[in-house]
Design a protein around this motif. Sequence first.
Motif, PDB file in Angstrom:
ATOM      1  N   MET A   1     -12.972  56.642 -44.950  1.00  0.00           N
ATOM      2  CA  MET A   1     -13.145  55.462 -45.770  1.00  0.00           C
ATOM      3  C   MET A   1     -14.496  54.798 -45.515  1.00  0.00           C
ATOM      4  O   MET A   1     -15.115  54.255 -46.392  1.00  0.00           O
ATOM      5  N   TYR A   2     -14.925  54.818 -44.285  1.00  0.00           N
ATOM      6  CA  TYR A   2     -16.216  54.234 -43.985  1.00  0.00           C
ATOM      7  C   TYR A   2     -16.909  55.092 -42.942  1.00  0.00           C
ATOM      8  O   TYR A   2     -16.285  55.840 -42.222  1.00  0.00           O
ATOM      9  N   ARG A 570      -8.464  56.569 -52.300  1.00  0.00           N
ATOM     10  CA  ARG A 570      -9.016  55.930 -51.099  1.00  0.00           C
ATOM     11  C   ARG A 570      -7.965  55.878 -49.994  1.00  0.00           C
ATOM     12  O   ARG A 570      -8.264  56.140 -48.813  1.00  0.00           O
ATOM     13  N   GLU A 573      -7.380  59.349 -48.506  1.00  0.00           N
ATOM     14  CA  GLU A 573      -8.473  59.738 -47.612  1.00  0.00           C
ATOM     15  C   GLU A 573      -8.398  58.972 -46.298  1.00  0.00           C
ATOM     16  O   GLU A 573      -8.687  59.524 -45.226  1.00  0.00           O
ATOM     17  N   ALA A 574      -8.022  57.691 -46.377  1.00  0.00           N
ATOM     18  CA  ALA A 574      -7.881  56.897 -45.157  1.00  0.00           C
ATOM     19  C   ALA A 574      -6.789  57.484 -44.269  1.00  0.00           C
ATOM     20  O   ALA A 574      -6.944  57.590 -43.043  1.00  0.00           O
ATOM     21  N   ASN A 577      -8.017  60.569 -42.565  1.00  0.00           N
ATOM     22  CA  ASN A 577      -8.901  60.231 -41.440  1.00  0.00           C
ATOM     23  C   ASN A 577      -8.089  59.822 -40.220  1.00  0.00           C
ATOM     24  O   ASN A 577      -8.412  60.195 -39.086  1.00  0.00           O
ATOM     25  N   HIS A 578      -7.034  59.036 -40.438  1.00  0.00           N
ATOM     26  CA  HIS A 578      -6.174  58.637 -39.320  1.00  0.00           C
ATOM     27  C   HIS A 578      -5.558  59.853 -38.648  1.00  0.00           C
ATOM     28  O   HIS A 578      -5.515  59.943 -37.419  1.00  0.00           O
ATOM     29  N   HIS A 592      -4.266  50.676 -35.310  1.00  0.00           N
ATOM     30  CA  HIS A 592      -4.754  51.129 -36.618  1.00  0.00           C
ATOM     31  C   HIS A 592      -4.507  50.112 -37.734  1.00  0.00           C
ATOM     32  O   HIS A 592      -4.791  50.406 -38.892  1.00  0.00           O
ATOM     33  N   ASP A 598     -11.692  45.838 -45.856  1.00  0.00           N
ATOM     34  CA  ASP A 598     -11.310  46.242 -47.207  1.00  0.00           C
ATOM     35  C   ASP A 598     -10.930  45.029 -48.056  1.00  0.00           C
ATOM     36  O   ASP A 598     -11.153  45.007 -49.270  1.00  0.00           O
ATOM     37  N   TYR A 713     -19.506  52.163 -46.716  1.00  0.00           N
ATOM     38  CA  TYR A 713     -18.387  52.976 -47.169  1.00  0.00           C
ATOM     39  C   TYR A 713     -18.880  54.367 -47.560  1.00  0.00           C
ATOM     40  O   TYR A 713     -20.075  54.593 -47.757  1.00  0.00           O
TER      41      TYR A 713
END
Length: 786
Positions: A1-2, A570, A573-574, A577-578, A592, A598, A713
């Motif tokens: 996300m970033y 989004r 994808e977040a 990533n986690h 988390h 955001d 981002y």
Amino acid sequence: MYSEIMEAGLTGRRGKMTGKKLVSLLLAISILLMAGCGKQDGTEEAGGTGSGNDDGQQVTMGRYTEVETDLSAQIGNAAGLYKTPDGKFMIVDRQGDFLVSADGGASWTESTRQWITEKRAGAWIMDVKMDSRGTLGIIYAENGGEESGEEETMFQSTLQCVLLLPDDTVVPVDFGTAADEESIDRFWVSETDRYFVSTMAGNIYEVQEDGSSELFLVTEGSPQTVQFQGNLMIIDGYEFKAPLLYDMEKEVYVEDDVLAEFMQENYAERGFNGAGWQNVCLFPGEEDVIYLAGRNGLHRHVIGGSAMEQIIDGRLSRLGNPQYGIVGMVFLDTGAFLAVSDQGKLIHFTYDPDKAAVPQETLKIYSLERNVDVSAAVSFYQIQNPDVFVEYEVGIEAAGAVTREDAVKKLNTQIMAGEGPDVLVLDGLPVDSYMEKGMLCDLTGLVDGMGQEVYENPVHTFEQNGRIYAVPGQVRFPVMMGKGDDLSGMTGLSGLADGIERMRKDAPQKDLIGLDSGKAVMKLCALISAQEWKNGDGEMNRDAIAGFLTQTKRIYEAQMDGISAESEQRLREAGENHVQYAGEDWMYDLIHYGFYMDYAAGYTNAFIGMNYSPGGYMELTSIRKAAGFEDTVIVPLAGEKGSVFIPETILGIHAASQKKELGEDFLKAFLGKEIQSSLSGYAVNREAFDEAVRLKGRETDENGGYGKACIIYEDGRELSLDLFPPTDDEIAAMRAWMETAGMAYIEDAVFEECVIEEGAEFVLGEREFDETMDVIERRIGIYMAE
């Protein structure tokens, strides 16, 4: 996300002996004083001479003692500690004047360089190093602003490098295209005044006095620190398994298996904070000798030698305190050491042959997982009580293979055998069971004795029948942030579900709360509900769990109903990533759930998550001061019985301990202002809390701010949030949270996992309600029986 986030403004040497004869003499004395104390962690440990104690047992004598001097009022952001050719010491500061000592560090005077003073008004000074003649190597980034016609941030700025000669002549350094393509990063100076600059791409350039440069070395990583010992360049960074030793004359790497093995066993994961502190500081000593200072203490190593000699035990030193980041450390010709920390503290280490190598009084402390605040408190207490040896045992080490279940069983076996620790850090342990079985001491007298020094609500969390059996050292708060109208009435699970369904009607395609995981929604909702999942007798409360499943399903469905494809991508994808960085079960760790940017970026309609600290509270309240967010409110997550708080670093004393008085002394110290002021969460000590929320000791800029929180981002969008201290009203609101918080969330990890793992099937529409409840009841029954 970033891709990157920075909180600007928050985060936050050489003493080489001359003459081989003198070196040999000092080494002979060192060996005589430090021989014969066995091994620890695969290293040879320094010891001393022996004498008898009161029981006639041999006591090894000789230990380094420490004297700390607070220079934080004079140091803004230290970039290094150096010994000058004329025997003076200098602390180089990125934000203020340099400090110089001509008396071995006893006193310090300020030294100003006019060019840097003027440059700071319009630039970020990223790195500063000094050679033996007083020439400075400086890396900086120009600010944007009115002259450029647009606001420029640190992310957009191009870093520049200059040499500042002793007469203040400025020599620009030319890297050709490397400055833009590789991102110059750090400046380094060798013992023979050779200049080097490392880049993020892993290249190291040598810089000449005329400002020209040429590629010197290519590494397979990004150097975070470079040190020198004679002809050796010593390079370290995140990507390196061990520091690289590069012979600058022969242009070859030097193998040192002993050093490499030691680093892997003791400091496999090394941390670096920009060009500042590192959690293991490597610096040169006598000829062919390097020293390593870190949480395990101070070690001495002859390059190419067969041993790592422990000079200072980290368990008995400030070096073992994880909140001390060493910026620079030097070896003195007397055999002493001088260090400066990122907090602006100067520490002088001197050897005392008449001090017992290990204190004879022992206090044992245990936690299931390593707790950085406990480690810091142990170090503080150890320094304040040099005749007490505080042993800190951790049940599950980060790199170990021990499971939580195995660690708890082992601890319980020790306790039943009367061999358990004196002080228990109860986070993650079955505290309710320990209280019921009489395994914890009554701490009512200790708490009552502190009176109004501590907040009443948190310290009475573990009170039963008028007795207090444990006390939290700090607390954290789950919060909601959004428009006042949106958050109105969102109390309890049903109120939360009502409010989010109302939001969905007002914002048809918006991402409401930043989550697309049913389990993540359930974990957040458990903060309100989980304490009701057991009856008074400890058995499962079926009705409470049924209500939890019903309301979390409403919340999840309202969040996902009609959400736009862009927002859904989004969130997906977040989640990926986690999983990549934290594993499949990332949703069970509250760490988390604290990302608020955001909401500030307008991606979500509200923020529901964790507020961990006073610094985090400042970030949340700063959003309210940004244009377009004036109607934003911040409220604690609340259930029917009051607002929720999370007690952490929960301390108790084992009922069978033979050191109850000493244990109480440690707890009292932990709840005192000095330790409380250094905690990562909200202090339960009133004075420490007040200093923290007022950000006492931090200087504001000309606009009254503390810097910026910046993020880029993945789509290239950049967001910059100006940070401001909380107002008096905002501080009063946070103080009211501490005074009135009435609903403690105490995690029962296994119980929660049973409910969430099985309940998610219903929340996601993959299993019927009655079947889900039956599966949960069976699984919890097995757990409770064990």
